[in-house]
Design a protein around this motif. Structure first.
Motif, PDB file in Angstrom:
ATOM      1  N   PHE A  30      16.916   6.894  -7.084  1.00 33.85           N
ATOM      2  CA  PHE A  30      16.164   7.587  -6.040  1.00 33.85           C
ATOM      3  C   PHE A  30      15.868   6.598  -4.918  1.00 33.85           C
ATOM      4  O   PHE A  30      15.544   5.436  -5.174  1.00 33.85           O
ATOM      5  N   ALA A  34      11.877   9.732  -1.911  1.00 31.25           N
ATOM      6  CA  ALA A  34      12.456  10.884  -2.629  1.00 31.25           C
ATOM      7  C   ALA A  34      11.414  11.472  -3.581  1.00 31.25           C
ATOM      8  O   ALA A  34      10.732  10.736  -4.290  1.00 31.25           O
ATOM      9  N   LEU A  36      10.604  13.303  -6.904  1.00 34.05           N
ATOM     10  CA  LEU A  36      11.192  13.593  -8.200  1.00 34.05           C
ATOM     11  C   LEU A  36      10.813  15.008  -8.619  1.00 34.05           C
ATOM     12  O   LEU A  36      11.615  15.725  -9.198  1.00 34.05           O
TER      13      LEU A  36
END
Length: 154
Positions: A30, A34, A36
């Motif tokens: 990632f 970003a 999750l």
């Protein structure tokens, strides 16, 4: 707040269960920023951080989402995948480049159902993480919102 070493998979699961779980892992990466997952979304996977940092945050109406805890190498990201209704209770965002092991929640829950020892060990691990995260959230929110002008801490 740094998680206790006993919350990390390498210390929380016996070697045979850890090895079995790791055989199902998929390596992912990632970029910083970003997401999750977001609070309220479907919890269909989870991660163990290899490198980097992930911030757990919580929706608070009328306020920016406070960071509840920052996770690093060896830490479990996500625990809502193990408990119905399988909905994320927090959000998570990479704050640095992150490399992690990703696990399919449905497959791991099936492994837990098929092997009582594996299920018990995995449940205890996730339960300890849950307990720690609840404490961290309570402490962080008390720090942020507990005492303010015109009010006060309970």
């Amino acid at each position: 707040m740094t998680p206790s070493i006993t919350l990390r998979m390498t210390h929380a699961l016996p070697p045979e269960h850890r090895d079995r779980l790791m055989r199902t892992a998929r390596e992912v990466a990632f970029r910083p920023g970003a997401r999750l997952f977001d609070e309220g979304g479907r919890a269909d996977r989870f991660w163990v951080v290899r490198d980097g940092r992930v911030a757990l945050d919580m929706y608070v109406p009328g306020h920016p989402a406070p960071v509840i805890e920052t996770l690093g190498p060896g830490d479990l990201v996500g625990r809502s995948w193990l408990f119905e209704p399988y909905v994320w209770q927090l959000g998570a965002e990479a704050t640095t480049p992150v490399r992690a092991y990703e696990f399919d929640a449905v497959a791991v829950r099936a492994m837990c159902d098929d092997d009582a020892g594996f299920g018990r060990a995995t449940g205890r691990w996730a339960g300890r993480v849950l307990s720690h995260r609840l404490y961290a959230a309570r402490a962080r929110l008390a720090d942020l919102y507990g005492a303010h002008p015109g009010g006060g801490a309970r």
